[in-house]
Design a protein around this motif. Structure first.
Motif, PDB file in Angstrom:
ATOM      1  N   GLU A 105     -19.723  11.148 -17.527  1.00 47.52           N
ATOM      2  CA  GLU A 105     -20.015   9.996 -16.683  1.00 47.52           C
ATOM      3  C   GLU A 105     -18.764   9.501 -15.963  1.00 47.52           C
ATOM      4  N   GLN A 122     -17.809  11.985 -13.236  1.00 50.91           N
ATOM      5  CA  GLN A 122     -18.678  11.847 -12.070  1.00 50.91           C
ATOM      6  C   GLN A 122     -18.313  10.620 -11.247  1.00 50.91           C
ATOM      7  N   HIS A 123     -17.940   9.518 -11.939  1.00 50.12           N
ATOM      8  CA  HIS A 123     -17.554   8.297 -11.234  1.00 50.12           C
ATOM      9  C   HIS A 123     -16.361   8.556 -10.332  1.00 50.12           C
ATOM     10  N   GLU A 130     -17.223  11.503  -7.472  1.00 48.73           N
ATOM     11  CA  GLU A 130     -18.330  11.314  -6.543  1.00 48.73           C
ATOM     12  C   GLU A 130     -18.434   9.884  -6.023  1.00 48.73           C
ATOM     13  N   ARG A 131     -18.475   8.928  -6.940  1.00 47.94           N
ATOM     14  CA  ARG A 131     -18.765   7.554  -6.511  1.00 47.94           C
ATOM     15  C   ARG A 131     -17.638   6.952  -5.686  1.00 47.94           C
ATOM     16  N   ARG A 169     -17.345   8.462  -2.142  1.00 46.57           N
ATOM     17  CA  ARG A 169     -18.541   8.136  -1.374  1.00 46.57           C
ATOM     18  C   ARG A 169     -18.527   6.675  -0.926  1.00 46.57           C
ATOM     19  N   GLU A 170     -18.225   5.766  -1.865  1.00 47.05           N
ATOM     20  CA  GLU A 170     -18.213   4.346  -1.521  1.00 47.05           C
ATOM     21  C   GLU A 170     -17.091   4.018  -0.546  1.00 47.05           C
TER      22      GLU A 170
END
Length: 301
Positions: free
Chosen positions: A55, A58-59, A62-63, A66-67
């Motif tokens: 998790e 992935q943060h 990806e996050r 993207r943000e």
């Protein structure tokens, strides 16, 4: 391969400030922005720990990119923003990423009330090895910080940009360095302040100072040489107002002082091809740590 402005992104306030600066620069240049995040693998036992599991990975991979990209697109709708994830040692990966970019933008923590930068080991390693220009931006850098004061005495994006400052050694002026500074000033429609200084030799510390008349004559000679170096550039960029400053004193201190009224400070780094390895240089190193404006480091022969 399309030209880009590449940003080293890690989710920190420093890298977010770097991304904002890159987007503003991209608007001036008409170029896209690429947000690059480097994931450095951790040893297997650590990777299995609860706080470093899938998790969390992935943060980060990806996050955050993207943000960050979504935010830039909203605030700068005319700028194309892409993301890329790389794996490896951050400094090495960023140096490689810079090879395909117009410039690489990195964030650096500010020193609070003291002003200037706190440059980490990754930033210094990238600056020392990158062949493309690298720009360091402090955390919290605002668009208004690059602009002149408004009538209320407050920096405002509604006013014009502050001047660009170039630190130049007339003993070895490089076209890439000078051209970068003139282009930056031309895009911002601001004056270019070119600073050259002659540092006192070590024996000054022992009371063997030159006579004031000799100092003035030497400074006058340097001013003449500086004008000759800049003459063809004035002709190439007739719309750029050039302010020449040839002084007797510390180049580092003069550039740091000039940074207080600058939108960008441009300094050079000579590329070494000897066994000694990469080198930043004492003046550039000092400016990196104490400039109150973003600093562009241009590698040159």
């Amino acid at each position: 391969m399309p030209r880009t402005i590449t940003v080293g992104l890690d989710g920190s306030p420093e890298s977010r400030a770097a991304a904002e600066w890159a987007a503003r620069e991209a608007e001036l240049r008409g170029l896209p922005v690429k947000l690059v995040q480097v994931w450095e693998p951790v040893p297997e036992p650590m990777a299995q720990a609860p706080l470093l599991g899938a998790e969390t990975h992935q943060h980060w991979t990806e996050r955050i990119p993207r943000e960050s990209a979504e935010g830039l697109r909203l605030r700068h709708p005319g700028v194309e923003v892409t993301t890329e994830q790389l794996t490896g040692r951050p400094a090495e990966a960023l140096v490689n990423a810079a090879e395909d970019a117009d410039m690489l933008i990195l964030g650096s923590r500010g020193l609070g009330g003291v002003g200037g930068f706190l440059v980490g080991s990754v930033g210094l390693a990238v600056v020392a090895h990158a062949r493309r220009p690298v720009v360091l931006v402090r955390a919290g850098e605002q668009a208004a910080d690059e602009h002149e004061m408004d009538p209320a005495g407050i920096p405002s994006a509604a006013t014009g940009f502050r001047p660009v400052v170039l630190g130049l050694d007339i003993a070895g002026p490089d076209e890439a360095l000078i051209g970068f500074a003139f282009e930056a000033a031309a895009r911002r429609s601001v004056p270019l302040r070119v600073v050259h200084a002659w540092n006192p030799p070590p024996y000054y510390a022992y009371g063997m100072a030159l006579e004031p008349a000799v100092e003035r004559e030497m400074a006058k000679g340097d001013a003449t040489i500086l004008s000759e170096v800049l003459r063809p550039w004035r002709q190439k960029y007739p719309d750029v107002e050039v302010v020449e400053q040839a002084d007797f004193g510390s180049p580092s201190l003069l550039l740091i002082d000039a940074s207080r009224e600058a939108s960008l400070v441009v300094v050079g780094r000579r590329i070494r091809r000897s066994s000694v390895g990469a080198h930043i240089g004492t003046v550039t190193h000092a400016v990196l740590h104490h400039s109150t404006a973003p600093v562009a480091i241009v590698a040159h022969d």
